[in-house]
Design a protein around this motif. Sequence first.
Motif, short mmCIF file in Angstrom:
data_model
loop_
_atom_site.label_atom_id
_atom_site.label_comp_id
_atom_site.label_asym_id
_atom_site.label_seq_id
_atom_site.Cartn_x
_atom_site.Cartn_y
_atom_site.Cartn_z
N UNK A 66 0.83 -1.20 0.00
CA UNK A 66 0.00 0.00 0.00
C UNK A 66 0.87 1.26 0.00
N UNK A 67 1.91 1.26 0.84
CA UNK A 67 2.81 2.41 0.89
C UNK A 67 3.57 2.58 -0.43
N UNK A 68 3.95 1.48 -1.04
CA UNK A 68 4.66 1.56 -2.31
C UNK A 68 3.78 2.11 -3.42
N UNK A 69 2.49 1.77 -3.37
CA UNK A 69 1.58 2.27 -4.41
C UNK A 69 1.48 3.79 -4.40
N UNK A 121 -1.44 14.36 -5.47
CA UNK A 121 -2.84 13.94 -5.38
C UNK A 121 -3.03 12.53 -5.93
N UNK A 122 -2.30 12.20 -6.99
CA UNK A 122 -2.38 10.84 -7.54
C UNK A 122 -1.86 9.82 -6.54
N UNK A 123 -0.80 10.16 -5.82
CA UNK A 123 -0.28 9.26 -4.79
C UNK A 123 -1.28 9.02 -3.67
N UNK A 124 -1.96 10.07 -3.25
CA UNK A 124 -2.98 9.92 -2.20
C UNK A 124 -4.11 9.02 -2.68
N UNK A 125 -4.57 9.22 -3.91
CA UNK A 125 -5.64 8.38 -4.45
C UNK A 125 -5.21 6.92 -4.59
N UNK A 126 -3.96 6.69 -4.97
CA UNK A 126 -3.46 5.32 -5.09
C UNK A 126 -3.38 4.64 -3.74
#
Length: 330
Positions: free
Chosen positions: A253-256, A308-313
């Motif tokens: 999850x953290x890597x995503x 923002x993309x990282x938060x959504x992932x």
Amino acid sequence: MATDLVPGVTPETPKTSRPPSGRAARRAPGRVLASALRHRWLYVMLLPGVVYFLVFKYWPMYGLHIAFKEYLPFLGYSGSPWVGFKQFQTLFAGPDFGRLMLNTLILALLTIVFVFPAPIVVALMLNELRTVLVKRSIQSLIYIPHFLSWTIVASLTYLLFSVDFGVLANFIHTLVGGEQVDYVAQETWFRPIIVLQLLWKQTGWGTIIYLAALAGVDTQLYEAARVDGAGRWRQLWHITLPAIRPAIVVMAILTSGHLLDSGFEQIWLMTTSLNRSVSDVFDTYVYYIGITQGAYSYSTAVGLFKGATGVLLIAGSNWLAKRLGQRGLY
């Protein structure tokens, strides 16, 4: 008994807890303050970390609103005009977005395929060692690269693979023959070198988490499995891997959340004029556009899109993990 004389009340009726009186409720803040004073040194130790996150992580978020402005330094934050989503439209419609996204996703995919499983494999191999001295020696050796800066890692890479004085490059050329290859400059070898650097620098440090998870596995499970005739591979599949599955899920999850975060320092140090077409990612693009060309609002919009993309992932992978019956990050 006296309770028999009261209708509706029997000896079996449990006593209900009464809500705290007003005086007890007023004492609650006093108890919190007393507890804080009793553990004051723990809060003092916590204070530097809190100050660090407030100053370097949360306070800079104030400047994110210039992504919706045409920021001009002489006008300041408040005086710069609002332009709405113009910067994001320029990003998505621009000629660089497709190339940046492709390069970033390819590096992210290579990281997931090769770098993410490496600490798990190394931790499982170290867990099978029974000689404590050998096990600790190998752990210490593979931890050391994590404490080296990317500048040193890049310098070592040039010393090994440079066309002029690279030790491994000259050895490969002598062994194979043919035309000498400049591994650090050509775009064909840029991504393999990045992956090799990540494997060498981060694998040892990542094993700490999985070795800690393996240390909590009940040894009686292995003994029972051996009694039932299970070999090493069956013990690994049915005991060891299920035991570290929660740690693997959390790390996944953290890597995503870092799929679009390729790491500025490493990419920047390995970028040359010959491999620029494959080395340009969002992190270096923000530097080129924002620092060297002064497009502060546009580069802020690029960084905001990446964050923002990282938060959504992270949110999506956490939701998916819970839907699959695993323990999520939150």
